[in-house]
Design a protein around this motif. Structure first.
Motif, PDB file in Angstrom:
ATOM      1  N   GLU A 139       0.833  -1.208   0.000  1.00 56.05           N
ATOM      2  CA  GLU A 139       0.000   0.000   0.000  1.00 56.05           C
ATOM      3  C   GLU A 139       0.867   1.258   0.000  1.00 56.05           C
ATOM      4  OE1 GLU A 139      -3.056   2.185   3.009  1.00 56.05           O
ATOM      5  OE2 GLU A 139      -3.329   0.029   2.736  1.00 56.05           O
ATOM      6  N   ILE A 140       1.922   1.250   0.803  1.00 54.30           N
ATOM      7  CA  ILE A 140       2.838   2.400   0.842  1.00 54.30           C
ATOM      8  C   ILE A 140       3.541   2.540  -0.506  1.00 54.30           C
ATOM      9  CG2 ILE A 140       4.964   3.296   1.854  1.00 54.30           C
ATOM     10  CD1 ILE A 140       4.011   2.192   4.538  1.00 54.30           C
TER      11      ILE A 140
ATOM     12  N   THR B 123      11.773   7.088  -9.219  1.00 52.06           N
ATOM     13  CA  THR B 123      13.027   6.563  -8.695  1.00 52.06           C
ATOM     14  C   THR B 123      12.723   5.667  -7.505  1.00 52.06           C
ATOM     15  OG1 THR B 123      13.257   8.496  -7.273  1.00 52.06           O
ATOM     16  CG2 THR B 123      14.421   8.560  -9.375  1.00 52.06           C
ATOM     17  N   GLY B 124      13.152   4.426  -7.583  1.00 49.40           N
ATOM     18  CA  GLY B 124      13.014   3.535  -6.447  1.00 49.40           C
ATOM     19  C   GLY B 124      11.661   2.861  -6.299  1.00 49.40           C
ATOM     20  N   VAL B 125      10.676   3.227  -7.105  1.00 45.95           N
ATOM     21  CA  VAL B 125       9.347   2.646  -6.996  1.00 45.95           C
ATOM     22  C   VAL B 125       8.864   2.342  -8.411  1.00 45.95           C
ATOM     23  CG1 VAL B 125       6.980   3.061  -6.256  1.00 45.95           C
ATOM     24  CG2 VAL B 125       8.855   4.021  -4.946  1.00 45.95           C
ATOM     25  N   GLN B 126       8.184   1.235  -8.573  1.00 38.93           N
ATOM     26  CA  GLN B 126       7.655   0.882  -9.873  1.00 38.93           C
ATOM     27  C   GLN B 126       6.422   1.707 -10.181  1.00 38.93           C
ATOM     28  OE1 GLN B 126       9.048  -1.129 -12.076  1.00 38.93           O
ATOM     29  NE2 GLN B 126      10.733  -1.359 -10.640  1.00 38.93           N
ATOM     30  N   ALA B 127       6.436   2.455 -11.296  1.00 43.72           N
ATOM     31  CA  ALA B 127       5.317   3.327 -11.670  1.00 43.72           C
ATOM     32  C   ALA B 127       4.067   2.513 -11.991  1.00 43.72           C
ATOM     33  CB  ALA B 127       5.692   4.184 -12.871  1.00 43.72           C
ATOM     34  N   GLY B 128       4.205   1.319 -12.502  1.00 42.61           N
ATOM     35  CA  GLY B 128       3.070   0.507 -12.877  1.00 42.61           C
ATOM     36  C   GLY B 128       2.247   0.042 -11.696  1.00 42.61           C
ATOM     37  N   SER B 129       2.734   0.210 -10.478  1.00 42.69           N
ATOM     38  CA  SER B 129       2.018  -0.232  -9.287  1.00 42.69           C
ATOM     39  C   SER B 129       0.896   0.687  -8.897  1.00 42.69           C
ATOM     40  CB  SER B 129       2.988  -0.333  -8.116  1.00 42.69           C
ATOM     41  OG  SER B 129       4.028  -1.221  -8.400  1.00 42.69           O
ATOM     42  N   ALA B 130       0.886   1.913  -9.438  1.00 42.89           N
ATOM     43  CA  ALA B 130      -0.118   2.903  -9.034  1.00 42.89           C
ATOM     44  C   ALA B 130      -1.471   2.632  -9.610  1.00 42.89           C
ATOM     45  CB  ALA B 130       0.343   4.298  -9.423  1.00 42.89           C
TER      46      ALA B 130
ATOM     47  N   THR C   7       1.061   4.059  -2.951  1.00 43.72           N
ATOM     48  CA  THR C   7       0.842   5.465  -2.615  1.00 43.72           C
ATOM     49  C   THR C   7       2.045   6.312  -3.004  1.00 43.72           C
ATOM     50  OG1 THR C   7      -0.630   4.855  -0.808  1.00 43.72           O
ATOM     51  CG2 THR C   7       0.322   7.058  -0.728  1.00 43.72           C
ATOM     52  N   ALA C   8       3.235   5.825  -2.709  1.00 37.87           N
ATOM     53  CA  ALA C   8       4.454   6.557  -3.051  1.00 37.87           C
ATOM     54  C   ALA C   8       4.584   6.718  -4.562  1.00 37.87           C
ATOM     55  CB  ALA C   8       5.672   5.838  -2.485  1.00 37.87           C
ATOM     56  N   ALA C   9       4.285   5.681  -5.310  1.00 32.91           N
ATOM     57  CA  ALA C   9       4.367   5.757  -6.774  1.00 32.91           C
ATOM     58  C   ALA C   9       3.400   6.804  -7.317  1.00 32.91           C
ATOM     59  CB  ALA C   9       4.072   4.390  -7.389  1.00 32.91           C
ATOM     60  N   ARG C  10       2.216   6.847  -6.755  1.00 27.99           N
ATOM     61  CA  ARG C  10       1.224   7.832  -7.184  1.00 27.99           C
ATOM     62  C   ARG C  10       1.715   9.253  -6.896  1.00 27.99           C
ATOM     63  NH1 ARG C  10      -2.938   6.359  -4.129  1.00 27.99           N
ATOM     64  NH2 ARG C  10      -3.300   4.589  -5.479  1.00 27.99           N
ATOM     65  N   LEU C  11       2.272   9.463  -5.706  1.00 27.57           N
ATOM     66  CA  LEU C  11       2.767  10.796  -5.349  1.00 27.57           C
ATOM     67  C   LEU C  11       3.981  11.193  -6.182  1.00 27.57           C
ATOM     68  CD1 LEU C  11       2.353  10.613  -1.482  1.00 27.57           C
ATOM     69  CD2 LEU C  11       1.072  12.079  -3.071  1.00 27.57           C
TER      70      LEU C  11
END
Length: 110
Positions: free
Chosen positions: A4-5, A103-110, A8-12
């Motif tokens: 979930e984090i 950076t550091g988070v997969q964009a496709g997860s959002a 959320t991080a990817a979305r932000l």
């Protein structure tokens, strides 16, 4: 870190820079409009300088307000980066410079 984090991080990470770019685009559009209005007033023969002054002042107020909004979004960006470091343990040395950069988070997860 929970999924979930991560989502959320990817979305932000996507949305904050996108908002910054859109505010800059709006500021550029207002500046172009100001140029057009002042040029039209100057170049229109027979129209007194007083005409259009109210519109020019309103445009100026809109520009000042948008600069204020831009500053607030930049502060929000910094606060969210701090939260990311504290909450998710992100090692954010540099935020994405353009919308869509992740950076550091997969964009496709959002």
């Amino acid at each position: 870190m929970s999924n979930e984090i991560t989502i959320t991080a990817a979305r932000l990470i996507r949305d904050v820079p996108a908002a910054e770019v859109r505010i800059d685009d709006a500021l550029i559009a207002l500046s172009s409009l100001m140029t057009s209005v002042v040029t039209a007033r100057r170049d229109t023969v027979g129209v007194p300088a007083v005409k259009g002054q109210a519109a020019i002042r309103r445009l100026m107020k809109a520009q000042v307000a948008l600069v204020g909004v831009s500053g607030e979004i930049l502060r929000i960006h910094g606060e969210l980066a701090d939260i990311g470091r504290e909450t998710a343990g992100y090692d954010l040395h540099e935020c994405p410079s353009i919308a869509g950069t992740v950076t550091g988070v997969q964009a496709g997860s959002a």
